[in-house]
Write a protein that holds these residues in place. Structure first.
Motif, short mmCIF file in Angstrom:
data_model
loop_
_atom_site.label_atom_id
_atom_site.label_comp_id
_atom_site.label_asym_id
_atom_site.label_seq_id
_atom_site.Cartn_x
_atom_site.Cartn_y
_atom_site.Cartn_z
N ILE A 114 -15.79 -34.50 -3.44
CA ILE A 114 -17.15 -34.09 -3.82
C ILE A 114 -17.61 -34.85 -5.06
O ILE A 114 -18.74 -35.34 -5.12
N HIS A 115 -16.73 -34.95 -6.04
CA HIS A 115 -17.08 -35.64 -7.28
C HIS A 115 -17.49 -37.08 -7.01
O HIS A 115 -18.50 -37.58 -7.54
N THR A 116 -16.72 -37.78 -6.18
CA THR A 116 -17.01 -39.18 -5.87
C THR A 116 -18.37 -39.32 -5.21
O THR A 116 -19.16 -40.21 -5.55
N ARG A 117 -18.67 -38.44 -4.28
CA ARG A 117 -19.96 -38.50 -3.59
C ARG A 117 -21.11 -38.13 -4.53
O ARG A 117 -22.17 -38.76 -4.51
N ALA A 118 -20.89 -37.10 -5.37
CA ALA A 118 -21.96 -36.60 -6.23
C ALA A 118 -22.32 -37.57 -7.34
O ALA A 118 -23.46 -37.57 -7.83
N MET A 119 -21.38 -38.41 -7.75
CA MET A 119 -21.65 -39.36 -8.83
C MET A 119 -22.75 -40.36 -8.47
O MET A 119 -23.39 -40.94 -9.34
N ALA A 164 -20.11 -31.79 -9.61
CA ALA A 164 -21.05 -31.55 -8.52
C ALA A 164 -22.33 -32.37 -8.67
O ALA A 164 -23.23 -32.26 -7.84
N GLY A 165 -22.42 -33.17 -9.71
CA GLY A 165 -23.58 -34.02 -9.89
C GLY A 165 -24.68 -33.41 -10.71
O GLY A 165 -25.85 -33.71 -10.50
N GLY A 166 -24.32 -32.57 -11.66
CA GLY A 166 -25.30 -31.96 -12.55
C GLY A 166 -25.00 -32.27 -14.00
O GLY A 166 -23.96 -32.85 -14.34
N VAL A 167 -25.93 -31.88 -14.86
CA VAL A 167 -25.78 -32.04 -16.31
C VAL A 167 -25.77 -30.65 -16.92
O VAL A 167 -26.74 -29.90 -16.81
N THR A 168 -24.68 -30.30 -17.56
CA THR A 168 -24.52 -28.96 -18.12
C THR A 168 -25.33 -28.81 -19.41
O THR A 168 -25.25 -29.66 -20.30
N LEU A 169 -26.07 -27.74 -19.50
CA LEU A 169 -26.72 -27.35 -20.75
C LEU A 169 -25.90 -26.22 -21.39
O LEU A 169 -25.45 -25.31 -20.70
N PHE A 170 -25.71 -26.31 -22.67
CA PHE A 170 -25.06 -25.26 -23.47
C PHE A 170 -23.55 -25.22 -23.34
O PHE A 170 -22.84 -25.31 -24.32
N GLY A 171 -23.02 -25.03 -22.14
CA GLY A 171 -21.58 -24.84 -21.96
C GLY A 171 -20.78 -26.06 -22.38
O GLY A 171 -21.24 -27.20 -22.31
N ARG A 172 -19.53 -25.80 -22.79
CA ARG A 172 -18.66 -26.87 -23.25
C ARG A 172 -17.35 -26.83 -22.47
O ARG A 172 -16.73 -25.78 -22.35
N GLU A 173 -16.97 -27.97 -21.92
CA GLU A 173 -15.76 -28.03 -21.11
C GLU A 173 -14.54 -27.56 -21.90
O GLU A 173 -14.29 -28.01 -23.01
N GLY A 174 -13.79 -26.64 -21.29
CA GLY A 174 -12.57 -26.16 -21.90
C GLY A 174 -12.75 -25.20 -23.04
O GLY A 174 -11.76 -24.74 -23.63
N LYS A 175 -14.00 -24.85 -23.37
CA LYS A 175 -14.27 -23.92 -24.46
C LYS A 175 -14.81 -22.61 -23.89
O LYS A 175 -15.44 -22.59 -22.83
N PRO A 176 -14.57 -21.48 -24.57
CA PRO A 176 -15.00 -20.19 -24.05
C PRO A 176 -16.51 -20.08 -23.88
O PRO A 176 -17.28 -20.82 -24.51
N SER A 177 -16.92 -19.17 -23.02
CA SER A 177 -18.34 -18.84 -22.89
C SER A 177 -18.86 -18.31 -24.21
O SER A 177 -18.10 -17.76 -25.01
N ILE A 195 -19.99 -24.87 -3.53
CA ILE A 195 -21.21 -24.08 -3.74
C ILE A 195 -22.16 -24.82 -4.67
O ILE A 195 -23.36 -24.94 -4.40
N LEU A 196 -21.63 -25.33 -5.78
CA LEU A 196 -22.47 -26.05 -6.73
C LEU A 196 -23.07 -27.31 -6.09
O LEU A 196 -24.24 -27.64 -6.33
N ALA A 197 -22.27 -28.00 -5.31
CA ALA A 197 -22.77 -29.22 -4.65
C ALA A 197 -23.91 -28.88 -3.70
O ALA A 197 -24.91 -29.62 -3.63
#
Length: 263
Positions: free
Chosen positions: A116-121, A152-165, A239-241
């Motif tokens: 999915i990642h390869t296709r979504a890029m 999934a081919g999106g740009v995250t707002l606010f959230g940080r990878e590996g960091k708590p909500s 689901i995200l894709a």
């Protein structure tokens, strides 16, 4: 072997490794003396769980040792990033004596994620995404969710990878004006999330958001997918894709795992 799992993700991992018939699955945590008494009655050989960030794994194991003549083995699953989930599968399978099963499960999961990642890029532009874990107070998703959104081919707002909500203010969401708003309410089904939506829709300026105008607000079954750092991450990414790039991805999750919100 009697295996006690105290989180849904732990149950998923044990089941994926082929030990579902050896599971005992009560819903309680390791906190408090009463819980240890309950564990004693269940007499597990192994406990698989995720301790709280402020909990001490060594102290929990020592507490078990103090109460059991033959204390169960405690496996604490670390789960902040996708790499942690893959490592958990490898670790648990090794402790269960079936490393080859763990390798097979991990390789299948990695393959599904990578495909999915390869296709979504390839897709441009990439929609901006506000992933919401809770509506009152307003909280944005962290840990493995931002990583999934990127894959999934999106740009995250606010959230940080590996960091708590973490909590955000309504004005911050309104100012960011995301292309997509995706509700992943922790532990909630789609119906339960729908019931909680008025906490968002009554906010000033809700109707002016780009995602509302473009009908790009989505409700997900986070209880069954996004809240489970387990092999179900593959379905979560699917689901995200589907939500972010419906022109290219069709896995059949719409209706059962996600739906478009109509205000």
């Amino acid at each position: 072997m009697r295996i006690l799992t105290l989180t849904p993700a732990a149950t998923d991992i044990i089941s994926a490794l082929g030990f579902e018939d050896q599971l005992i699955k009560p819903e309680f945590s390791l906190e408090g003396a009463a819980d240890f008494d309950a564990i004693q009655r269940l007499a597990p050989d192994m406990i698989v769980t995720t301790l709280g960030v402020d909990s001490d794994e060594a102290a929990a194991q020592a507490a078990l040792a103090a109460r059991f003549e033959n204390p169960p083995q405690l496996i604490n699953l670390v789960q902040s990033e996708i790499a942690d989930v893959l490592a958990n599968i490898t670790r648990v399978s090794g402790l269960l004596g079936v490393p080859e099963r763990g390798a097979a499960v991990m390789l299948r999961l990695e393959s599904r994620l990578k495909d999915i990642h390869t296709r979504a890029m390839e897709f441009q532009p990439k929609p901006t995404v506000a992933a919401i874990e809770w509506v009152d107070p307003l909280m944005t998703c962290g840990n493995w969710i931002p990583e999934l959104i990127t894959m999934a081919g999106g740009v995250t707002l606010f959230g940080r990878e590996g960091k708590p909500s973490f909590q955000i203010e309504w004005d911050e969401l309104w100012a960011a004006d995301p292309d997509r708003i995706i509700l992943m309410a922790c532990g909630y089904t789609m119906d339960e999330t729908l019931e909680a939506m008025p906490a968002l829709t009554r906010q000033p300026g809700w109707a002016t958001l780009r995602a509302i105008r473009d009908k790009q607000v989505y409700i997900t079954n986070a209880d069954h997918f996004f809240c489970r750092p387990s092999p179900r991450l593959a379905e979560s990414l699917e689901i995200l894709a589907e939500i972010l790039h419906p022109e290219a991805f069709h896995f059949g999750h719409e209706g059962a795992a996600w739906m478009k919100y109509s205000s």
